[in-house]
Write a protein that holds these residues in place. Structure first.
Motif, PDB file in Angstrom:
ATOM      1  N   ALA A  79       0.753  -1.067  -0.042  1.00 51.34           N
ATOM      2  CA  ALA A  79      -0.034   0.156  -0.003  1.00 51.34           C
ATOM      3  C   ALA A  79       0.819   1.251   0.047  1.00 51.34           C
ATOM      4  O   ALA A  79       0.410   2.300  -0.649  1.00 51.34           O
ATOM      5  N   VAL A  80       1.877   1.325   0.831  1.00 53.96           N
ATOM      6  CA  VAL A  80       2.721   2.510   0.929  1.00 53.96           C
ATOM      7  C   VAL A  80       3.547   2.646  -0.335  1.00 53.96           C
ATOM      8  O   VAL A  80       3.856   3.659  -0.869  1.00 53.96           O
ATOM      9  N   ASN A  81       4.055   1.395  -0.656  1.00 52.09           N
ATOM     10  CA  ASN A  81       4.913   1.561  -2.162  1.00 52.09           C
ATOM     11  C   ASN A  81       4.128   2.194  -3.430  1.00 52.09           C
ATOM     12  O   ASN A  81       4.617   2.982  -3.950  1.00 52.09           O
ATOM     13  N   GLY A  87       1.536   9.825  -4.859  1.00 51.97           N
ATOM     14  CA  GLY A  87       1.349  10.811  -4.185  1.00 51.97           C
ATOM     15  C   GLY A  87       0.483  11.014  -2.813  1.00 51.97           C
ATOM     16  O   GLY A  87      -0.029  11.993  -2.472  1.00 51.97           O
ATOM     17  N   GLN A  88       0.214   9.718  -2.449  1.00 46.54           N
ATOM     18  CA  GLN A  88      -0.743   9.343  -1.116  1.00 46.54           C
ATOM     19  C   GLN A  88      -0.095   9.724  -0.134  1.00 46.54           C
ATOM     20  O   GLN A  88       1.038   9.830   0.259  1.00 46.54           O
ATOM     21  N   THR A  89      -1.030  10.592   0.904  1.00 43.21           N
ATOM     22  CA  THR A  89      -0.397  11.410   1.815  1.00 43.21           C
ATOM     23  C   THR A  89      -0.598  10.486   3.162  1.00 43.21           C
ATOM     24  O   THR A  89      -1.107   9.315   3.038  1.00 43.21           O
ATOM     25  N   LYS A  90      -0.439  11.043   4.235  1.00 37.33           N
ATOM     26  CA  LYS A  90      -0.585   9.920   5.670  1.00 37.33           C
ATOM     27  C   LYS A  90      -2.064   9.694   5.596  1.00 37.33           C
ATOM     28  O   LYS A  90      -2.679   8.755   6.467  1.00 37.33           O
ATOM     29  N   TYR A  91      -2.938  10.860   5.442  1.00 36.54           N
ATOM     30  CA  TYR A  91      -4.332  10.591   5.476  1.00 36.54           C
ATOM     31  C   TYR A  91      -4.853   9.533   4.582  1.00 36.54           C
ATOM     32  O   TYR A  91      -5.658   8.604   5.340  1.00 36.54           O
ATOM     33  N   GLY A  92      -4.326   9.603   3.626  1.00 34.22           N
ATOM     34  CA  GLY A  92      -4.954   8.383   2.527  1.00 34.22           C
ATOM     35  C   GLY A  92      -4.476   7.182   3.006  1.00 34.22           C
ATOM     36  O   GLY A  92      -5.088   6.163   2.925  1.00 34.22           O
ATOM     37  N   LEU A  93      -3.184   6.969   3.323  1.00 35.68           N
ATOM     38  CA  LEU A  93      -2.652   5.755   3.881  1.00 35.68           C
ATOM     39  C   LEU A  93      -3.307   5.445   5.150  1.00 35.68           C
ATOM     40  O   LEU A  93      -3.430   4.132   5.308  1.00 35.68           O
ATOM     41  N   ALA A  94      -3.704   6.296   6.229  1.00 35.81           N
ATOM     42  CA  ALA A  94      -4.166   5.902   7.242  1.00 35.81           C
ATOM     43  C   ALA A  94      -5.669   5.247   7.078  1.00 35.81           C
ATOM     44  O   ALA A  94      -6.123   4.224   7.681  1.00 35.81           O
ATOM     45  N   ILE A  95      -6.266   5.793   5.986  1.00 39.95           N
ATOM     46  CA  ILE A  95      -7.804   5.618   5.615  1.00 39.95           C
ATOM     47  C   ILE A  95      -7.509   3.812   5.218  1.00 39.95           C
ATOM     48  O   ILE A  95      -8.036   2.905   5.265  1.00 39.95           O
ATOM     49  N   LYS A  96      -6.478   3.797   4.212  1.00 38.93           N
ATOM     50  CA  LYS A  96      -6.130   2.577   3.695  1.00 38.93           C
ATOM     51  C   LYS A  96      -5.919   1.449   4.527  1.00 38.93           C
ATOM     52  O   LYS A  96      -6.205   0.263   4.537  1.00 38.93           O
ATOM     53  N   LEU A  97      -5.020   1.775   5.718  1.00 37.89           N
ATOM     54  CA  LEU A  97      -4.554   0.584   6.420  1.00 37.89           C
ATOM     55  C   LEU A  97      -5.442   0.555   7.900  1.00 37.89           C
ATOM     56  O   LEU A  97      -5.053  -0.112   8.669  1.00 37.89           O
ATOM     57  N   ALA A 104       0.744   6.001  10.059  1.00 36.46           N
ATOM     58  CA  ALA A 104       0.825   6.044   8.644  1.00 36.46           C
ATOM     59  C   ALA A 104       2.070   7.053   8.180  1.00 36.46           C
ATOM     60  O   ALA A 104       2.600   6.450   7.191  1.00 36.46           O
ATOM     61  N   GLN A 105       2.240   8.173   8.791  1.00 39.81           N
ATOM     62  CA  GLN A 105       3.338   8.982   8.626  1.00 39.81           C
ATOM     63  C   GLN A 105       4.681   8.126   9.050  1.00 39.81           C
ATOM     64  O   GLN A 105       5.642   8.348   8.183  1.00 39.81           O
ATOM     65  N   SER A 106       4.840   7.561  10.119  1.00 38.38           N
ATOM     66  CA  SER A 106       5.817   6.512  10.344  1.00 38.38           C
ATOM     67  C   SER A 106       6.251   5.287   9.489  1.00 38.38           C
ATOM     68  O   SER A 106       7.497   5.232   8.976  1.00 38.38           O
ATOM     69  N   ILE A 107       5.191   4.819   8.814  1.00 36.44           N
ATOM     70  CA  ILE A 107       5.412   4.020   7.735  1.00 36.44           C
ATOM     71  C   ILE A 107       5.774   4.554   6.432  1.00 36.44           C
ATOM     72  O   ILE A 107       6.750   3.850   5.683  1.00 36.44           O
ATOM     73  N   ILE A 108       5.398   5.654   5.960  1.00 35.84           N
ATOM     74  CA  ILE A 108       5.841   6.590   5.032  1.00 35.84           C
ATOM     75  C   ILE A 108       7.454   6.759   5.140  1.00 35.84           C
ATOM     76  O   ILE A 108       8.199   6.702   4.167  1.00 35.84           O
TER      77      ILE A 108
END
Length: 142
Positions: A79-81, A87-97, A104-108
C-alpha cells in the motif's frame, strides 16, 4: 494461432526505480541478481514500526507466505509503495490501513528510509516543477 500473455503489474514501481536510480530499489528487479522482493524490503521496516518485530529480509520473505502478521506487514508495504508514487498522503494511507495518521506517517518515513534514492529523486523533481512550472515526460515532452 499463438496467444501471448504479459503481466505488467507494478510497472510504475519499475519505472520509479529506473528513473530515480535508487540502487536499493533497482536490486528488487530480476535483471539485477539476486532479485529482492520490493514489498518485503519495505515490509521489514513496516514490521519494525507497526508490530515492534525486528526481522531480516530473509525472514520477512519466508514468513510472509505462512504467517498472518508478516503477510499483513507486506500488504501494508504494498500500500505504501504504490501509494507513494501516486502522491498518497498520511491521511490516505491511514484510511487504507485503518490506522492513525501518525502511524501512517511513520510507515511512509520507513519506506523513504528503505529507498532513500527515490525520496531524493522525488524532492529534486518537485524543485524542478516549482522552479520551471512544468513537468517533463520520460521522452522530454512537456
Amino acid at each position: 494461432m499463438v496467444w501471448v500473455s504479459r503481466d505488467f503489474t507494478g510497472q510504475e514501481l519499475r519505472i520509479t526505480a529506473n528513473r530515480s536510480g535508487c540502487e536499493r530499489m533497482l536490486a528488487c528487479y530480476p535483471h539485477n541478481a539476486p532479485a529482492l522482493d520490493l514489498h518485503s524490503v519495505t515490509g521489514v521496516r513496516v514490521m519494525e514500526i507497526v508490530h515492534k518485530v525486528m526481522t531480516s529480509y530473509e525472514e520477512m520473505n519466508e514468513k510472509r507466505k505462512t504467517d498472518k502478521e508478516f503477510k499483513k506487514g507486506r500488504d501494508a508495504a504494498k500500500a505504501v509503495n504504490f501509494g507513494d508514487i501516486y502522491g498518497q498522503t498520511k491521511y490516505g494511507l491511514a484510511i487504507k490501513l485503518i490506522c492513525t495518521e501518525e502511524l501512517a506517517q511513520s510507515i511512509i518515513d520507513a519506506k523513504e528510509a528503505a529507498f532513500p534514492g527515490v525520496a531524493e529523486w522525488k524532492k529534486e523533481r518537485r524543485k524542478f516543477h516549482e522552479k520551471e512550472g512544468y513537468a517533463l515526460t520520460m521522452m522530454g515532452g512537456r
